[in-house]
Structure formats: structure tokens, C-alpha cells
Design a protein around this motif. Sequence first.
Motif, PDB file in Angstrom:
ATOM      1  N   LEU A  45       0.868  -1.172   0.000  1.00 40.29           N
ATOM      2  CA  LEU A  45       0.000   0.000   0.000  1.00 40.29           C
ATOM      3  C   LEU A  45       0.905   1.222   0.000  1.00 40.29           C
ATOM      4  CD1 LEU A  45      -2.701   1.507   0.395  1.00 40.29           C
ATOM      5  CD2 LEU A  45      -2.442   1.101   2.852  1.00 40.29           C
ATOM      6  N   HIS A  46       0.845   1.999  -1.080  1.00 38.67           N
ATOM      7  CA  HIS A  46       1.662   3.216  -1.156  1.00 38.67           C
ATOM      8  C   HIS A  46       1.104   4.136  -2.227  1.00 38.67           C
ATOM      9  CE1 HIS A  46       3.518   1.844  -4.901  1.00 38.67           C
ATOM     10  NE2 HIS A  46       3.758   0.684  -4.317  1.00 38.67           N
ATOM     11  N   PRO A  47       1.449   5.439  -2.146  1.00 41.23           N
ATOM     12  CA  PRO A  47       0.999   6.377  -3.172  1.00 41.23           C
ATOM     13  C   PRO A  47       1.692   6.074  -4.504  1.00 41.23           C
ATOM     14  CG  PRO A  47       2.469   7.475  -1.620  1.00 41.23           C
ATOM     15  CD  PRO A  47       2.232   6.096  -1.090  1.00 41.23           C
ATOM     16  N   PRO A  48       1.075   6.493  -5.611  1.00 39.64           N
ATOM     17  CA  PRO A  48       1.670   6.249  -6.932  1.00 39.64           C
ATOM     18  C   PRO A  48       3.090   6.776  -7.064  1.00 39.64           C
ATOM     19  CG  PRO A  48      -0.559   7.106  -7.178  1.00 39.64           C
ATOM     20  CD  PRO A  48      -0.215   7.177  -5.715  1.00 39.64           C
ATOM     21  N   SER A  49       3.427   7.829  -6.355  1.00 43.59           N
ATOM     22  CA  SER A  49       4.767   8.414  -6.461  1.00 43.59           C
ATOM     23  C   SER A  49       5.864   7.463  -5.990  1.00 43.59           C
ATOM     24  CB  SER A  49       4.840   9.711  -5.652  1.00 43.59           C
ATOM     25  OG  SER A  49       4.611   9.442  -4.276  1.00 43.59           O
ATOM     26  N   LEU A  50       5.516   6.447  -5.222  1.00 44.48           N
ATOM     27  CA  LEU A  50       6.513   5.482  -4.745  1.00 44.48           C
ATOM     28  C   LEU A  50       6.541   4.206  -5.586  1.00 44.48           C
ATOM     29  CD1 LEU A  50       6.171   5.797  -0.861  1.00 44.48           C
ATOM     30  CD2 LEU A  50       7.888   6.798  -2.365  1.00 44.48           C
ATOM     31  N   GLY A  51       5.784   4.188  -6.672  1.00 40.98           N
ATOM     32  CA  GLY A  51       5.735   2.990  -7.511  1.00 40.98           C
ATOM     33  C   GLY A  51       7.101   2.573  -8.029  1.00 40.98           C
ATOM     34  N   HIS A  52       7.853   3.524  -8.554  1.00 42.83           N
ATOM     35  CA  HIS A  52       9.167   3.173  -9.108  1.00 42.83           C
ATOM     36  C   HIS A  52      10.189   2.841  -8.017  1.00 42.83           C
ATOM     37  CE1 HIS A  52      12.391   2.857 -11.974  1.00 42.83           C
ATOM     38  NE2 HIS A  52      13.104   3.698 -11.246  1.00 42.83           N
ATOM     39  N   PRO A  53      10.311   3.664  -6.966  1.00 48.80           N
ATOM     40  CA  PRO A  53      11.291   3.317  -5.928  1.00 48.80           C
ATOM     41  C   PRO A  53      10.995   1.972  -5.248  1.00 48.80           C
ATOM     42  CG  PRO A  53      10.563   5.582  -5.650  1.00 48.80           C
ATOM     43  CD  PRO A  53       9.710   4.976  -6.726  1.00 48.80           C
ATOM     44  N   MET A  54       9.753   1.573  -5.218  1.00 46.98           N
ATOM     45  CA  MET A  54       9.375   0.334  -4.532  1.00 46.98           C
ATOM     46  C   MET A  54       9.103  -0.808  -5.508  1.00 46.98           C
ATOM     47  SD  MET A  54       9.446   0.841  -1.286  1.00 46.98           S
ATOM     48  CE  MET A  54      10.831   1.929  -1.388  1.00 46.98           C
ATOM     49  N   LYS A  55       9.641  -0.708  -6.727  1.00 53.38           N
ATOM     50  CA  LYS A  55       9.316  -1.700  -7.757  1.00 53.38           C
ATOM     51  C   LYS A  55       9.721  -3.117  -7.366  1.00 53.38           C
ATOM     52  CE  LYS A  55      13.318  -0.649 -10.671  1.00 53.38           C
ATOM     53  NZ  LYS A  55      13.921   0.411  -9.879  1.00 53.38           N
ATOM     54  N   GLU A  56      10.828  -3.281  -6.656  1.00 51.59           N
ATOM     55  CA  GLU A  56      11.247  -4.621  -6.242  1.00 51.59           C
ATOM     56  C   GLU A  56      10.317  -5.178  -5.176  1.00 51.59           C
ATOM     57  OE1 GLU A  56      13.439  -2.094  -6.542  1.00 51.59           O
ATOM     58  OE2 GLU A  56      14.704  -2.770  -8.190  1.00 51.59           O
ATOM     59  N   VAL A  57       9.891  -4.320  -4.259  1.00 60.18           N
ATOM     60  CA  VAL A  57       8.940  -4.749  -3.228  1.00 60.18           C
ATOM     61  C   VAL A  57       7.619  -5.115  -3.893  1.00 60.18           C
ATOM     62  CG1 VAL A  57       7.681  -4.043  -1.149  1.00 60.18           C
ATOM     63  CG2 VAL A  57      10.072  -3.358  -1.458  1.00 60.18           C
ATOM     64  N   ASN A  58       7.167  -4.275  -4.835  1.00 59.36           N
ATOM     65  CA  ASN A  58       5.915  -4.558  -5.541  1.00 59.36           C
ATOM     66  C   ASN A  58       5.999  -5.859  -6.334  1.00 59.36           C
ATOM     67  OD1 ASN A  58       4.679  -2.263  -4.583  1.00 59.36           O
ATOM     68  ND2 ASN A  58       5.132  -1.039  -6.385  1.00 59.36           N
ATOM     69  N   ALA A  59       7.173  -6.159  -6.876  1.00 62.11           N
ATOM     70  CA  ALA A  59       7.331  -7.391  -7.656  1.00 62.11           C
ATOM     71  C   ALA A  59       7.118  -8.622  -6.791  1.00 62.11           C
ATOM     72  CB  ALA A  59       8.711  -7.421  -8.309  1.00 62.11           C
ATOM     73  N   ALA A  60       7.442  -8.523  -5.515  1.00 63.68           N
ATOM     74  CA  ALA A  60       7.245  -9.653  -4.594  1.00 63.68           C
ATOM     75  C   ALA A  60       5.819  -9.727  -4.068  1.00 63.68           C
ATOM     76  CB  ALA A  60       8.214  -9.531  -3.422  1.00 63.68           C
ATOM     77  N   ALA A  61       5.043  -8.654  -4.273  1.00 61.93           N
ATOM     78  CA  ALA A  61       3.685  -8.595  -3.732  1.00 61.93           C
ATOM     79  C   ALA A  61       2.682  -9.320  -4.628  1.00 61.93           C
ATOM     80  CB  ALA A  61       3.260  -7.136  -3.570  1.00 61.93           C
ATOM     81  N   MET A  62       1.639  -9.842  -3.994  1.00 67.38           N
ATOM     82  CA  MET A  62       0.533 -10.458  -4.731  1.00 67.38           C
ATOM     83  C   MET A  62      -0.445  -9.393  -5.229  1.00 67.38           C
ATOM     84  SD  MET A  62       0.820 -13.681  -4.834  1.00 67.38           S
ATOM     85  CE  MET A  62       1.473 -15.110  -4.066  1.00 67.38           C
ATOM     86  N   ALA A  63      -0.461  -8.238  -4.548  1.00 66.79           N
ATOM     87  CA  ALA A  63      -1.330  -7.131  -4.945  1.00 66.79           C
ATOM     88  C   ALA A  63      -0.650  -5.825  -4.556  1.00 66.79           C
ATOM     89  CB  ALA A  63      -2.695  -7.227  -4.279  1.00 66.79           C
ATOM     90  N   VAL A  64      -0.859  -4.791  -5.376  1.00 71.59           N
ATOM     91  CA  VAL A  64      -0.321  -3.459  -5.114  1.00 71.59           C
ATOM     92  C   VAL A  64      -1.498  -2.500  -5.055  1.00 71.59           C
ATOM     93  CG1 VAL A  64       1.187  -1.620  -5.955  1.00 71.59           C
ATOM     94  CG2 VAL A  64       1.824  -4.018  -6.313  1.00 71.59           C
ATOM     95  N   CYS A  65      -1.643  -1.793  -3.942  1.00 71.81           N
ATOM     96  CA  CYS A  65      -2.763  -0.877  -3.750  1.00 71.81           C
ATOM     97  C   CYS A  65      -2.257   0.532  -3.503  1.00 71.81           C
ATOM     98  CB  CYS A  65      -3.612  -1.331  -2.558  1.00 71.81           C
ATOM     99  SG  CYS A  65      -4.280  -2.995  -2.734  1.00 71.81           S
ATOM    100  N   GLU A  66      -3.086   1.502  -3.872  1.00 71.39           N
ATOM    101  CA  GLU A  66      -2.745   2.903  -3.667  1.00 71.39           C
ATOM    102  C   GLU A  66      -3.566   3.538  -2.557  1.00 71.39           C
ATOM    103  OE1 GLU A  66      -3.257   4.700  -7.493  1.00 71.39           O
ATOM    104  OE2 GLU A  66      -1.489   3.715  -8.328  1.00 71.39           O
ATOM    105  N   GLU A  67      -4.675   2.897  -2.172  1.00 68.58           N
ATOM    106  CA  GLU A  67      -5.573   3.445  -1.156  1.00 68.58           C
ATOM    107  C   GLU A  67      -6.020   2.323  -0.230  1.00 68.58           C
ATOM    108  OE1 GLU A  67      -8.733   5.043  -3.469  1.00 68.58           O
ATOM    109  OE2 GLU A  67      -7.493   6.588  -4.400  1.00 68.58           O
ATOM    110  N   VAL A  68      -6.321   2.671   1.018  1.00 66.39           N
ATOM    111  CA  VAL A  68      -6.753   1.682   2.000  1.00 66.39           C
ATOM    112  C   VAL A  68      -7.998   0.911   1.531  1.00 66.39           C
ATOM    113  CG1 VAL A  68      -7.586   1.364   4.372  1.00 66.39           C
ATOM    114  CG2 VAL A  68      -5.658   2.890   3.917  1.00 66.39           C
ATOM    115  N   PRO A  69      -9.012   1.560   0.932  1.00 66.52           N
ATOM    116  CA  PRO A  69     -10.175   0.788   0.477  1.00 66.52           C
ATOM    117  C   PRO A  69      -9.806  -0.308  -0.532  1.00 66.52           C
ATOM    118  CG  PRO A  69     -10.736   3.111   0.529  1.00 66.52           C
ATOM    119  CD  PRO A  69      -9.258   3.012   0.788  1.00 66.52           C
ATOM    120  N   GLN A  70      -8.754  -0.101  -1.312  1.00 67.26           N
ATOM    121  CA  GLN A  70      -8.327  -1.139  -2.251  1.00 67.26           C
ATOM    122  C   GLN A  70      -7.804  -2.370  -1.505  1.00 67.26           C
ATOM    123  OE1 GLN A  70      -5.516   1.275  -4.478  1.00 67.26           O
ATOM    124  NE2 GLN A  70      -6.864   1.212  -6.270  1.00 67.26           N
TER     125      GLN A  70
END
Length: 106
Positions: A45-70
Motif C-alpha cells: 500500500l503506497h501512493p503512486p509516487s513510490l511505484g518506481h522506488p518500490m518496484k522490487e517490493v511490488n514485484a514480490a507482492a501479490m497485490a499493489v494498492c494505492e488506497e486503503v479501500p483497495q
Amino acid sequence: NAIRTRTLIDEADVVVVRLGEKYRQWNAAFDAGYASAKGKPIITLHPPSLGHPMKEVNAAAMAVCEEVPQVVQTLAYVISGALPSPRDGDAWEPIADRLGKGNPNP
């Protein structure tokens, strides 16, 4: 705190990792790596602005969300199979219809 965090990750069915400006993102990224090494499903769970810096973490994730409701919607789907309402509400149109029937990749 580290002992508590590791214990909770070890006992978790799913790990939600929140990253952001006011969160210790490097500690959270390390905890995500620990959870991944333990074979735990991860939702980031992170804002879109952190998508690139966290790309390795996101690659290990089963889901990537930008908002708590997601995150809530993702967990609802995993637990009960309930799909969220389309974001565009009543104006929802299948992508194949939006792109046209002649699209070779519907």
C-alpha cells in the motif's frame, strides 16, 4: 519492536506493507522481504509516487494498492470472492467494447 514485528509476520496469513512519506519505508521494505522469504502473501500500500522506488517490493507482492479501500477490497475478494463495484460505476463498459471489435488484442 523488531521481535514483535517478526513474530507477527510469522503468524500472519497475509502481510500488508504500508509505504509512504510518513512511514519508515526502508524498514517496511525489509519486513516485506522477510515476509516474502517466509512465503507469506504480501499486499503493498503506497501512493503512486513510490511505484518506481518500490518496484522490487511490488514485484514480490501479490497485490499493489494505492488506497486503503483497495486493500479492503482485495482482502474481501481473497476471503469471499466478492468483486468490488467498477470504479466508473454505471458508466462501466468492457474494455473490448471501448477499444472496438477490430482490436487484435481485446
